[in-house]
Design a protein around this motif. Sequence first.
Motif, PDB file in Angstrom:
ATOM      1  N   UNK A   1       0.834  -1.209   0.000  1.00 34.62           N
ATOM      2  CA  UNK A   1       0.000   0.000   0.000  1.00 34.62           C
ATOM      3  C   UNK A   1       0.862   1.248   0.000  1.00 34.62           C
ATOM      4  N   UNK A   2       1.938   1.226  -0.813  1.00 35.26           N
ATOM      5  CA  UNK A   2       2.710   2.447  -1.063  1.00 35.26           C
ATOM      6  C   UNK A   2       2.033   3.220  -2.178  1.00 35.26           C
ATOM      7  N   UNK A   3       2.705   4.246  -2.678  1.00 32.95           N
ATOM      8  CA  UNK A   3       2.064   5.107  -3.688  1.00 32.95           C
ATOM      9  C   UNK A   3       1.766   4.320  -4.963  1.00 32.95           C
ATOM     10  N   UNK A   4       2.561   3.272  -5.256  1.00 30.33           N
ATOM     11  CA  UNK A   4       2.284   2.451  -6.446  1.00 30.33           C
ATOM     12  C   UNK A   4       0.983   1.679  -6.248  1.00 30.33           C
ATOM     13  N   UNK A   5       0.887   0.961  -5.138  1.00 31.87           N
ATOM     14  CA  UNK A   5      -0.297   0.140  -4.872  1.00 31.87           C
ATOM     15  C   UNK A   5      -1.548   0.994  -4.715  1.00 31.87           C
ATOM     16  N   UNK A   6      -1.393   2.146  -4.090  1.00 32.11           N
ATOM     17  CA  UNK A   6      -2.557   3.021  -3.867  1.00 32.11           C
ATOM     18  C   UNK A   6      -3.063   3.588  -5.194  1.00 32.11           C
ATOM     19  N   UNK A   7      -2.128   4.025  -6.054  1.00 31.60           N
ATOM     20  CA  UNK A   7      -2.551   4.566  -7.355  1.00 31.60           C
ATOM     21  C   UNK A   7      -3.243   3.469  -8.167  1.00 31.60           C
TER      22      UNK A   7
END
Length: 390
Positions: free
Chosen positions: A10-16
């Motif tokens: 759930x970092x910026x990659x997963x969140x985007x």
Amino acid sequence: MAYDYIIVGAGIAGITAAEQLANVFNKKVLLIDKRDHIGGNCYDYYDEHGILVHKYGPHIFHTDSQRVFEYLSLYTTWNVYNHKVLGKIGDVLAPIPFNLISIEKCLVDERDALFYSLFEHYEINEEVTILEMRKSDDELIRGLANYVYENVFLHYTQKQWDLSPEELDPSVTSRVPVRISYDCRYFTDKYQRMPANGYTVMFENMLSNHNINILLEKDYHEILDVDFESGKIYFYDEEFKGKIVFTGMIDEFFDYRYGSLPYRSLVLVDEHVDERFFQTNATINYPNDYHFTRITEYKYITGQEAPSTSIQLEYPTKYDPNVSEASIPYYPIPQEKNHELYNKYRLLADEFENVKFIGRLAEYKYLNMDKVVEEVLDWIQECMEDELEE
Ligand code: FAD
Ligand code: UDP
């Protein structure tokens, strides 16, 4: 809920990815992370003194991409913020990237001759990498480059990477060029902003679709099983027919079968100081002294008003998953041999059509936040084109 996608990380990659899959494609998404919060390394929070700080080191949003900026602007308003860094060189605090003001501060006697040579060889506002500048055919410029190399790059790089600048891909030191200008900003991108209420609030807004479920403090191994023979993936022991977006370490996904990809880690030391300000600007780099590389004072970055202040020191260290304070893989190490090892994993990854590997760890790339978002948006665009074709 039966999920169409499970997103690991759930970092910026997963969140985007979660935001786009839920909002653009109306997919049902499970987003999992082994940490107890969303945001990955961009996570920010109010410390016990009420100061907004970044848990995993200072994160400044900067991009030349209008598309990325406009996309994130759907979920946050911004404070304009131009990051500035000073380097402690001897007794002097000089702007980093090293620029004409840095020359005036550090090399007073040589200033006129150096300016003359620099203006003869470079355009005003030009940015020159330190490794290029050291190859100049002008003796004075080579002297300047050697001074900057020795006082700004060499020892900092040894602390940060345990390597010399030449042992790393040149793209690492070229992030901080020498500037033939008086521009003291750390970055020159068109958009330099901080999310007005912090990254975590922006991420919460991105994840507000009810089709996104979030599962924290869960290592993916606890719920997902990969059968490498058949290529099948099991979710709580049942075959998962949806797709996976994997933003963790690519070598971990493949059980380190070709060996571990190396990373650098950081020990971040947070301190609170009972004074309005601790230092004169947001970040001070210490290329030559101490074991830490830099000290960041968060109030300068967030613009928060408060009678006291919180600072953070960064001590680079070797990544070691078995030592808790060194167990976060903050930095892939850009070197040819590591890239070759990554490419072996990449070939395996290409065979997994149901798994999209994306983000700084999954691609083993020294990516800034904006590039990560851009890559995810590009991938979503590809998915849309594929869907139209079908
Ligand atoms: P991460 O943020 O690393 O997210 C990956 C997530 O996956 C993590 O939350 C992790 O817990 C989870 N995960 C991993 N393995 C598992 C597992 N087995 N099971 C479950 N979950 C798992 N970029 C900028 O643009 N500007 C900056 O100023 C900036 N400063 C930085 C400063 C530092 C000190 C560092 C280290 C990086 C900085 N960056 C900056 C880069 C930025 O942090 C990255 O671009 C961004 O965080 C990458 O996002 P990501 O989602 O790919 O990875
Ligand atoms: N660097 C350096 N001295 C400095 C600043 C940077 O040697 O004062 C080098 C160092 O190798 C560092 C790299 O430039 O790792 C990239 O710096 P940046 O500030 O972009 O690193 P990050 O913020 O990603 O840690």
